[in-house]
Design a protein around this motif. Structure first.
Motif, PDB file in Angstrom:
ATOM      1  N   THR A  85      62.601 -68.263  31.850  1.00 23.55           N
ATOM      2  CA  THR A  85      63.943 -68.770  32.140  1.00 23.55           C
ATOM      3  C   THR A  85      64.064 -70.266  31.947  1.00 23.55           C
ATOM      4  N   HIS A  86      62.941 -70.961  31.720  1.00 18.78           N
ATOM      5  CA  HIS A  86      62.901 -72.415  31.524  1.00 18.78           C
ATOM      6  C   HIS A  86      63.511 -73.147  32.704  1.00 18.78           C
ATOM      7  N   THR A  87      63.195 -72.677  33.900  1.00 17.95           N
ATOM      8  CA  THR A  87      63.662 -73.324  35.127  1.00 17.95           C
ATOM      9  C   THR A  87      62.472 -73.559  36.044  1.00 17.95           C
ATOM     10  N   VAL A  88      62.743 -74.225  37.159  1.00 16.60           N
ATOM     11  CA  VAL A  88      61.685 -74.484  38.131  1.00 16.60           C
ATOM     12  C   VAL A  88      61.479 -73.287  39.033  1.00 16.60           C
ATOM     13  N   SER A  89      62.472 -72.448  39.196  1.00 19.36           N
ATOM     14  CA  SER A  89      62.369 -71.230  39.994  1.00 19.36           C
ATOM     15  C   SER A  89      62.960 -70.091  39.182  1.00 19.36           C
ATOM     16  N   TRP A  90      62.979 -68.914  39.759  1.00 17.09           N
ATOM     17  CA  TRP A  90      63.509 -67.762  39.027  1.00 17.09           C
ATOM     18  C   TRP A  90      64.327 -66.914  39.967  1.00 17.09           C
ATOM     19  N   SER A  91      65.201 -66.117  39.387  1.00 22.90           N
ATOM     20  CA  SER A  91      66.002 -65.182  40.161  1.00 22.90           C
ATOM     21  C   SER A  91      66.207 -63.916  39.350  1.00 22.90           C
TER      22      SER A  91
END
Length: 92
Positions: A85-91
């Motif tokens: 997702t290229h983020t620091v967290s995921w959902s």
């Protein structure tokens, strides 16, 4: 008449065994739960509990090793999801 046990300066080994067994079970449950939610927190906690349970000599070694494996899997899932997702967290 004595109402309490005398202090001997030693710890009860049965109590330590029960504590280690409880830590092994807790690491398994937290590792399993961490695959679904809060894996950044529950993964390291599961790893630490499993390590302490194994160090204290739990009779539930399989469950402690499974908790250790699931804790590492929690962190692996987090890293993979973050990369996707290229983020620091995921959902979900």
């Amino acid at each position: 008449m004595q109402l309490t046990a005398p202090a001997t300066g030693r710890t009860d080994t049965r109590s330590q065994g029960r504590d280690a067994d409880g830590m092994a079970v807790a690491s398994f449950i937290l590792g399993l739960l961490g695959l679904l939610v809060l894996n950044i927190f529950l993964g390291p906690i599961a790893i630490a509990l499993a390590a302490v349970a194994l160090w204290r000599g739990t009779s539930r070694r399989g469950r402690a090793y499974l908790g250790l494996t699931l804790g590492v899997a929690d962190l692996a899932v987090l890293v993979i999801a973050m990369e996707m997702t290229h983020t620091v967290s995921w959902s979900l």
